[in-house]
Design a protein around this motif. Structure first.
Motif, PDB file in Angstrom:
ATOM      1  N   TYR A 113       0.846  -0.684  -0.192  1.00 40.24           N
ATOM      2  CA  TYR A 113       0.060   0.018   0.312  1.00 40.24           C
ATOM      3  C   TYR A 113       0.770   1.093  -0.027  1.00 40.24           C
ATOM      4  CZ  TYR A 113      -3.707   3.314   1.669  1.00 40.24           C
ATOM      5  OH  TYR A 113      -4.398   4.004   1.757  1.00 40.24           O
ATOM      6  N   LYS A 114       0.969   2.280  -0.969  1.00 41.58           N
ATOM      7  CA  LYS A 114       1.740   3.474  -0.969  1.00 41.58           C
ATOM      8  C   LYS A 114       1.468   4.243  -0.365  1.00 41.58           C
ATOM      9  CE  LYS A 114       2.123   2.624  -6.265  1.00 41.58           C
ATOM     10  NZ  LYS A 114       1.677   3.498  -7.273  1.00 41.58           N
ATOM     11  N   LYS A 115       0.445   4.433   0.529  1.00 36.02           N
ATOM     12  CA  LYS A 115       0.228   5.111   1.616  1.00 36.02           C
ATOM     13  C   LYS A 115       0.733   4.637   3.231  1.00 36.02           C
ATOM     14  CE  LYS A 115      -3.256   7.303  -1.163  1.00 36.02           C
ATOM     15  NZ  LYS A 115      -4.930   8.210  -1.151  1.00 36.02           N
ATOM     16  N   GLN A 116       1.465   3.267   3.245  1.00 40.57           N
ATOM     17  CA  GLN A 116       2.203   3.392   4.459  1.00 40.57           C
ATOM     18  C   GLN A 116       3.297   4.583   4.642  1.00 40.57           C
ATOM     19  OE1 GLN A 116       2.628  -1.049   3.496  1.00 40.57           O
ATOM     20  NE2 GLN A 116       4.547  -0.615   4.008  1.00 40.57           N
ATOM     21  N   ASN A 117       3.077   4.346   5.806  1.00 33.94           N
ATOM     22  CA  ASN A 117       4.287   5.069   6.292  1.00 33.94           C
ATOM     23  C   ASN A 117       5.549   4.803   5.621  1.00 33.94           C
ATOM     24  OD1 ASN A 117       2.556   6.784   7.804  1.00 33.94           O
ATOM     25  ND2 ASN A 117       2.981   5.469   9.786  1.00 33.94           N
ATOM     26  N   ASP A 118       6.133   3.714   6.152  1.00 35.15           N
ATOM     27  CA  ASP A 118       7.336   3.190   5.304  1.00 35.15           C
ATOM     28  C   ASP A 118       7.528   3.103   3.615  1.00 35.15           C
ATOM     29  OD1 ASP A 118       6.041   0.990   6.007  1.00 35.15           O
ATOM     30  OD2 ASP A 118       7.178  -0.020   6.876  1.00 35.15           O
ATOM     31  N   TYR A 119       6.895   2.614   3.135  1.00 33.46           N
ATOM     32  CA  TYR A 119       6.396   2.080   1.864  1.00 33.46           C
ATOM     33  C   TYR A 119       7.675   3.458   1.140  1.00 33.46           C
ATOM     34  CZ  TYR A 119       5.665   2.088  -3.318  1.00 33.46           C
ATOM     35  OH  TYR A 119       5.439   1.370  -4.233  1.00 33.46           O
ATOM     36  N   SER A 120       8.791   3.089  -0.138  1.00 33.12           N
ATOM     37  CA  SER A 120       9.378   3.724  -0.754  1.00 33.12           C
ATOM     38  C   SER A 120       9.930   2.360  -1.556  1.00 33.12           C
ATOM     39  CB  SER A 120      10.638   3.409   0.602  1.00 33.12           C
ATOM     40  OG  SER A 120      11.730   2.254   0.514  1.00 33.12           O
ATOM     41  N   ALA A 121      10.901   2.437  -2.465  1.00 34.27           N
ATOM     42  CA  ALA A 121      11.035   2.039  -3.697  1.00 34.27           C
ATOM     43  C   ALA A 121      12.222   1.052  -3.290  1.00 34.27           C
ATOM     44  CB  ALA A 121      11.379   2.444  -4.883  1.00 34.27           C
ATOM     45  N   GLU A 122      12.520   1.501  -2.506  1.00 36.92           N
ATOM     46  CA  GLU A 122      13.937   0.486  -1.873  1.00 36.92           C
ATOM     47  C   GLU A 122      13.068  -0.648  -0.409  1.00 36.92           C
ATOM     48  OE1 GLU A 122      17.453   0.323   0.688  1.00 36.92           O
ATOM     49  OE2 GLU A 122      16.854   2.273   0.796  1.00 36.92           O
ATOM     50  N   MET A 123      12.318  -0.442  -0.478  1.00 36.67           N
ATOM     51  CA  MET A 123      11.703  -1.354   0.319  1.00 36.67           C
ATOM     52  C   MET A 123      11.127  -2.446  -0.711  1.00 36.67           C
ATOM     53  SD  MET A 123       8.089  -1.317   2.792  1.00 36.67           S
ATOM     54  CE  MET A 123       8.536  -1.202   4.004  1.00 36.67           C
ATOM     55  N   VAL A 124       9.589  -2.770  -1.646  1.00 33.54           N
ATOM     56  CA  VAL A 124       9.379  -2.990  -3.189  1.00 33.54           C
ATOM     57  C   VAL A 124      11.313  -3.976  -3.230  1.00 33.54           C
ATOM     58  CG1 VAL A 124       8.446  -3.246  -5.060  1.00 33.54           C
ATOM     59  CG2 VAL A 124       7.432  -1.230  -3.402  1.00 33.54           C
ATOM     60  N   ILE A 125      11.844  -3.027  -4.227  1.00 38.42           N
ATOM     61  CA  ILE A 125      12.617  -4.182  -4.305  1.00 38.42           C
ATOM     62  C   ILE A 125      13.448  -5.132  -3.510  1.00 38.42           C
ATOM     63  CG2 ILE A 125      14.885  -3.796  -5.638  1.00 38.42           C
ATOM     64  CD1 ILE A 125      12.552  -2.807  -7.591  1.00 38.42           C
ATOM     65  N   ASN A 126      13.765  -4.624  -2.228  1.00 36.97           N
ATOM     66  CA  ASN A 126      14.962  -5.719  -1.168  1.00 36.97           C
ATOM     67  C   ASN A 126      13.332  -6.766  -0.849  1.00 36.97           C
ATOM     68  OD1 ASN A 126      16.633  -4.000  -1.155  1.00 36.97           O
ATOM     69  ND2 ASN A 126      16.164  -2.975   1.052  1.00 36.97           N
ATOM     70  N   SER A 127      12.297  -6.470  -0.741  1.00 35.58           N
ATOM     71  CA  SER A 127      11.281  -7.669  -0.632  1.00 35.58           C
ATOM     72  C   SER A 127      11.353  -8.478  -1.933  1.00 35.58           C
ATOM     73  CB  SER A 127       9.158  -7.020  -0.453  1.00 35.58           C
ATOM     74  OG  SER A 127       9.423  -5.954   0.510  1.00 35.58           O
ATOM     75  N   MET A 128      11.020  -8.092  -2.649  1.00 28.81           N
ATOM     76  CA  MET A 128      11.128  -8.598  -4.583  1.00 28.81           C
ATOM     77  C   MET A 128      12.254  -9.484  -4.572  1.00 28.81           C
ATOM     78  SD  MET A 128      10.392  -7.595  -8.275  1.00 28.81           S
ATOM     79  CE  MET A 128       8.395  -7.972  -7.825  1.00 28.81           C
ATOM     80  N   ILE A 129      13.745  -9.225  -4.018  1.00 30.12           N
ATOM     81  CA  ILE A 129      14.900  -9.879  -3.950  1.00 30.12           C
ATOM     82  C   ILE A 129      14.983 -10.784  -3.156  1.00 30.12           C
ATOM     83  CG2 ILE A 129      17.480  -9.804  -3.553  1.00 30.12           C
ATOM     84  CD1 ILE A 129      17.053  -6.873  -4.455  1.00 30.12           C
ATOM     85  N   SER A 130      14.350 -10.133  -1.979  1.00 33.12           N
ATOM     86  CA  SER A 130      13.722 -12.057  -0.873  1.00 33.12           C
ATOM     87  C   SER A 130      13.025 -12.611  -1.315  1.00 33.12           C
ATOM     88  CB  SER A 130      13.469 -10.765   0.627  1.00 33.12           C
ATOM     89  OG  SER A 130      14.342  -9.902   0.730  1.00 33.12           O
ATOM     90  N   ILE A 131      12.486 -12.648  -1.399  1.00 31.52           N
ATOM     91  CA  ILE A 131      11.337 -13.440  -1.688  1.00 31.52           C
ATOM     92  C   ILE A 131      11.486 -14.224  -3.281  1.00 31.52           C
ATOM     93  CG2 ILE A 131       8.209 -13.632  -2.881  1.00 31.52           C
ATOM     94  CD1 ILE A 131       8.320 -11.073  -1.454  1.00 31.52           C
ATOM     95  N   ARG A 132      12.473 -13.929  -4.171  1.00 25.24           N
ATOM     96  CA  ARG A 132      12.434 -14.275  -5.325  1.00 25.24           C
ATOM     97  C   ARG A 132      12.832 -15.748  -5.086  1.00 25.24           C
ATOM     98  NH1 ARG A 132      18.731 -12.902  -8.178  1.00 25.24           N
ATOM     99  NH2 ARG A 132      18.119 -14.257  -9.812  1.00 25.24           N
ATOM    100  N   ASP A 133      14.235 -15.929  -3.992  1.00 26.87           N
ATOM    101  CA  ASP A 133      14.450 -17.804  -4.009  1.00 26.87           C
ATOM    102  C   ASP A 133      13.194 -18.305  -3.427  1.00 26.87           C
ATOM    103  OD1 ASP A 133      17.323 -17.713  -4.693  1.00 26.87           O
ATOM    104  OD2 ASP A 133      17.393 -17.271  -2.558  1.00 26.87           O
ATOM    105  N   ILE A 134      12.395 -17.650  -2.828  1.00 26.16           N
ATOM    106  CA  ILE A 134      11.112 -18.610  -2.118  1.00 26.16           C
ATOM    107  C   ILE A 134       9.975 -19.056  -3.879  1.00 26.16           C
ATOM    108  CG2 ILE A 134       8.907 -18.621  -1.831  1.00 26.16           C
ATOM    109  CD1 ILE A 134       9.912 -16.546   0.909  1.00 26.16           C
ATOM    110  N   VAL A 135      10.109 -18.242  -4.779  1.00 23.54           N
ATOM    111  CA  VAL A 135       8.756 -18.520  -5.905  1.00 23.54           C
ATOM    112  C   VAL A 135       9.938 -19.443  -6.638  1.00 23.54           C
ATOM    113  CG1 VAL A 135       7.841 -17.265  -7.410  1.00 23.54           C
ATOM    114  CG2 VAL A 135       7.205 -16.100  -5.341  1.00 23.54           C
ATOM    115  N   SER A 136      11.257 -18.646  -7.073  1.00 25.68           N
ATOM    116  CA  SER A 136      12.039 -20.412  -7.946  1.00 25.68           C
ATOM    117  C   SER A 136      12.103 -20.966  -6.913  1.00 25.68           C
ATOM    118  CB  SER A 136      13.344 -20.081  -7.569  1.00 25.68           C
ATOM    119  OG  SER A 136      14.085 -20.485  -8.113  1.00 25.68           O
ATOM    120  N   ASN A 137      11.967 -21.293  -5.531  1.00 27.12           N
ATOM    121  CA  ASN A 137      11.894 -22.511  -5.636  1.00 27.12           C
ATOM    122  C   ASN A 137      11.066 -23.541  -5.543  1.00 27.12           C
ATOM    123  OD1 ASN A 137      14.592 -23.007  -4.513  1.00 27.12           O
ATOM    124  ND2 ASN A 137      13.685 -22.130  -1.811  1.00 27.12           N
TER     125      ASN A 137
END
Length: 189
Positions: A113-137
Motif C-alpha cells: 500500500y503506497k500510503k503506508q508510513n514506511d513505503y519506498s521503492a527500496e522496500m519493494v525492491i528488497n522484498s522482491m529480492i527476498s521473495i525471489r528464492d521462494i518463488v524460484s523454489n
C-alpha cells in the motif's frame, strides 16, 4: 534455488514517472537486480513479458496516466500460460480487501500500500529480492515433481490438436478427449 550470480530481471508497470524514477535509482544501486523495461501500459507490458520473460514484475493497479490497468494485465498474463511464473508485487493506492483478494487470486505474490508510513521503492525492491528464492523454489519443485496444472494440460492438448491438424488427420478420426497424463500413465502400466 535461483542463480545468485544472475541479476533478477524486473519489469515495472507504473504510470507515475516519479515512482518509476525511484525504482530506477534503487535498481541502479544494486547488483542483484536489473530493469528490463518500464511501461505505463498493461498492453505493452504483456508484450514485454513475452519478449523478456522477467523474473519479477512490479505492478501498479491503477494506470490513470497510462493504458489499461493492473487487473487487465493480470488477466492477460494468466492467458499466456508461462512455464515459470514471475514474482508479482503490486504497489497501489487502493486499500480494498476485495481488490486485494482478487489480485491474489490472479497470481499476485505481495501487495504494498503506497500510503503506508514506511513505503519506498527500496522496500519493494528488497522484498522482491527476498521473495525471489521462494518463488524460484516453488517453480523448480513443481517441475521436479512433474506436476501439471489443468492449464498445462490444456496447453498440451492444444499443441497435440495443432500437430494433428498440421499432419492432416481428419476430425472424425481424432479422439474427442485426450487422456490426462495421470490416466494415460496408469492405463499403460
Amino acid at each position: 534455488m535461483s542463480d545468485i550470480k544472475r541479476p533478477m530481471s524486473i519489469l515495472i508497470i507504473e504510470d507515475n514517472e516519479i515512482e518509476v524514477n525511484n525504482f530506477n535509482e534503487c535498481i541502479k544501486l544494486k547488483n542483484d537486480v536489473k530493469l528490463v523495461k518500464a511501461t505505463n501500459s498493461s498492453i505493452t507490458a504483456i508484450e514485454y513479458v513475452k519478449s523478456y520473460m522477467p523474473e519479477g514484475i512490479i505492478l501498479d493497479l491503477e494506470l490513470h496516466n497510462g493504458e489499461g490497468s493492473g487487473l487487465m494485465f493480470l488477466k492477460e498474463l494468466q492467458k499466456l500460460k508461462l512455464d515459470s511464473k514471475p514474482l508479482i508485487i503490486v504497489t497501489t493506492n487502493v486499500a480494498s480487501t476485495i481488490i486485494y483478494n482478487l489480485v491474489r487470486k490472479l497470481g499476485v505474490d505481495f501487495i504494498f500500500y503506497k500510503k503506508q508510513n514506511d513505503y519506498s521503492a527500496e522496500m519493494v525492491i528488497n522484498s522482491m529480492i527476498s521473495i525471489r528464492d521462494i518463488v524460484s523454489n516453488e517453480n523448480n519443485k513443481r517441475k521436479q515433481e512433474g506436476q501439471t496444472s489443468i492449464e498445462d494440460e490444456e496447453k498440451i492438448k492444444q499443441m497435440i490438436k495443432n500437430e494433428m491438424d498440421l499432419i492432416g488427420i481428419p476430425n472424425h478420426l481424432k479422439r474427442q478427449q485426450i487422456p490426462r497424463r495421470s490416466n494415460f500413465l496408469s492405463d499403460r502400466q
